[in-house]
Motif scaffolding. Structure first.
Motif, mmCIF file in Angstrom:
data_model
loop_
_atom_site.group_PDB
_atom_site.id
_atom_site.type_symbol
_atom_site.label_atom_id
_atom_site.label_comp_id
_atom_site.label_asym_id
_atom_site.label_seq_id
_atom_site.Cartn_x
_atom_site.Cartn_y
_atom_site.Cartn_z
ATOM 1 N N PRO A 44 0.805 -1.223 0.000
ATOM 2 C CA PRO A 44 0.000 0.000 0.000
ATOM 3 C C PRO A 44 0.840 1.276 0.000
ATOM 4 O O PRO A 44 1.902 1.333 0.630
ATOM 5 C CB PRO A 44 -0.804 -0.118 1.307
ATOM 6 C CG PRO A 44 -0.919 -1.594 1.535
ATOM 7 C CD PRO A 44 0.375 -2.172 1.030
ATOM 8 N N ALA A 46 2.376 2.808 -2.539
ATOM 9 C CA ALA A 46 3.582 2.877 -3.378
ATOM 10 C C ALA A 46 3.346 3.613 -4.695
ATOM 11 O O ALA A 46 4.274 3.756 -5.488
ATOM 12 C CB ALA A 46 4.080 1.465 -3.666
ATOM 13 N N GLY A 47 2.110 4.068 -4.930
ATOM 14 C CA GLY A 47 1.828 4.715 -6.203
ATOM 15 C C GLY A 47 0.953 3.847 -7.104
ATOM 16 O O GLY A 47 0.986 3.971 -8.331
ATOM 17 N N TYR A 189 8.580 4.015 -7.359
ATOM 18 C CA TYR A 189 7.908 5.317 -7.249
ATOM 19 C C TYR A 189 8.901 6.458 -7.488
ATOM 20 O O TYR A 189 8.600 7.416 -8.205
ATOM 21 C CB TYR A 189 7.297 5.427 -5.844
ATOM 22 C CG TYR A 189 6.578 6.720 -5.545
ATOM 23 C CD1 TYR A 189 5.197 6.826 -5.713
ATOM 24 C CD2 TYR A 189 7.272 7.835 -5.068
ATOM 25 C CE1 TYR A 189 4.535 8.021 -5.425
ATOM 26 C CE2 TYR A 189 6.614 9.026 -4.784
ATOM 27 C CZ TYR A 189 5.253 9.113 -4.964
ATOM 28 O OH TYR A 189 4.600 10.298 -4.677
ATOM 29 N N VAL A 223 -0.931 12.558 -15.902
ATOM 30 C CA VAL A 223 -0.667 11.832 -14.658
ATOM 31 C C VAL A 223 0.241 12.596 -13.686
ATOM 32 O O VAL A 223 0.678 12.043 -12.676
ATOM 33 C CB VAL A 223 -0.108 10.403 -14.904
ATOM 34 C CG1 VAL A 223 -1.062 9.610 -15.796
ATOM 35 C CG2 VAL A 223 1.302 10.425 -15.482
ATOM 36 N N ARG A 251 -2.031 13.192 -1.329
ATOM 37 C CA ARG A 251 -1.614 13.995 -0.186
ATOM 38 C C ARG A 251 -0.479 14.940 -0.550
ATOM 39 O O ARG A 251 -0.655 16.150 -0.615
ATOM 40 C CB ARG A 251 -1.210 13.037 0.952
ATOM 41 C CG ARG A 251 -1.078 13.639 2.323
ATOM 42 C CD ARG A 251 -0.613 12.581 3.303
ATOM 43 N NE ARG A 251 0.652 11.985 2.875
ATOM 44 C CZ ARG A 251 1.854 12.439 3.187
ATOM 45 N NH1 ARG A 251 1.980 13.479 3.988
ATOM 46 N NH2 ARG A 251 2.960 11.846 2.730
#
Ligand code: A3P
Length: 289
Positions: A44, A46-47, A189, A223, A251
């Motif tokens: 979770p 990680a992009g 990432y 993106v 975030r």
């Protein structure tokens, strides 16, 4: 106000999990993968959403834009009364290929994916930024266990007492899988943030795609963090269990935000523990770019 209590973490075949990812276990394990499926796997934070959006745009750039990303790229193991069943969404996906997201440790991936030789894209992110991002996510996601305070959260991360288990096991075991499974593209990432175009080129060469220069430029633009943050179809603002007043899903989107969270002592202890856990010199992460 939603009165549903937060779920408890429990041990599931040696990995910490919550019911929302194990309640549908039988259907997950017998999930029927197809040879052209693309599994996007990550620990979770990680992009996953970033790379899911890249792949969705590469394959289906022209399609209707009013479907949220979690429906375009179903989250396989999710089974939640308010959000639905990932395997059901995947079974009903009309697209070819199907893009499917998972956070499962490699040993839990349904066997049909291996049997079908499906392509897999694994995204990894350095441990320090991962734990910071996970902490804020657990604060705002009412379907995750209560995170508690930062310092206890950091301790639990080191012990692997997080949903989907140990970050160390996750990134290492997926990394090792490359030795025996060639249809796996492992990416980082930090590399994506450093040079999105270069990483998209690598993805395309893995997937056998040849977008035009114009198309690629458009995707690289679409993106970027600020664009995704504003886009309701990818920023998760439509998910009822997330509380954006506590923290947004999109975030910060940076490498190195951990420096705003770790104390000097926490950082030293973390590094010491990290050296013990990360024995494979071929797997290297960057905590700054
Ligand atoms: P932060 O909390 O550090 O900002 P996932 O999709 O796996 O849950 O990962 C979420 C993390 O990826 C969040 O990290 C989020 O901001 C970041 N992210 C999502 N899209 C991004 C983008 N286009 N560029 C950079 N970071 C992105």
């Amino acid at each position: 106000m939603d009165a549903t209590p937060r779920p408890e973490l429990f041990d599931f075949h040696g990995v910490s999990m919550i019911k929302y990812f194990t309640d549908n276990w039988e259907n997950i394990q017998k999930f029927q993968a197809r040879p052209d499926d693309i599994l996007i796997a990550t620990y979770p934070k990680a992009g996953t959403t970033w790379v899911s959006n890249v792949l969705d745009l590469l394959y289906f750039g022209q399609r209707e834009k009013n479907i949220p990303i979690y429906e375009r790229v179903p989250f396989m193991e999710l089974f939640h009364p308010q959000v639905g069943s990932g395997t059901q969404y995947a079974d009903e996906l009309p697209t070819s290929p199907r893009l499917i997201k998972t956070h499962l440790p490699v040993q839990f991936v349904p066997k049909s994916f291996w049997e079908q030789n499906s392509r897999m894209v694994y995204v990894a992110r350095n441990a320090k930024d991962s734990v910071v991002s996970f902490f804020h996510f657990d604060r705002m996601n009412k379907s995750q266990p209560e995170p508690g305070d930062w310092s206890s959260y950091l301790q639990r991360f080191k012990q692997g007492k997080m949903v989907f288990g140990s970050w160390y096991d996750h990134v290492n075991n997926w990394w090792k899988k490359r030795e025996t499974y060639s249809n796996l593209h492992y990416m980082f990432y930090e590399d994506m943030l450093e040079d999105t175009g270069r990483e998209i080129d690598k993805l395309c060469s893995f997937l056998g795609l040849t977008p035009s220069a114009q198309e690629k430029t458009r995707i690289v633009g679409d993106v970027q963090f600020d664009n995704m943050r504003k886009d309701e179809m990818v920023n998760y603002s439509t998910v009822p269990i997330l509380d954006f007043k506590i923290s947004p899903f999109m975030r910060k989107g940076k490498v190195g935000d951990w420096k705003n969270h770790f104390t000097v002592a926490q950082n030293e202890e973390f590094d010491e523990d990290y050296r013990r856990e990360m024995k494979d010199p071929t797997l290297q992460f960057r905590t700054a770019i």
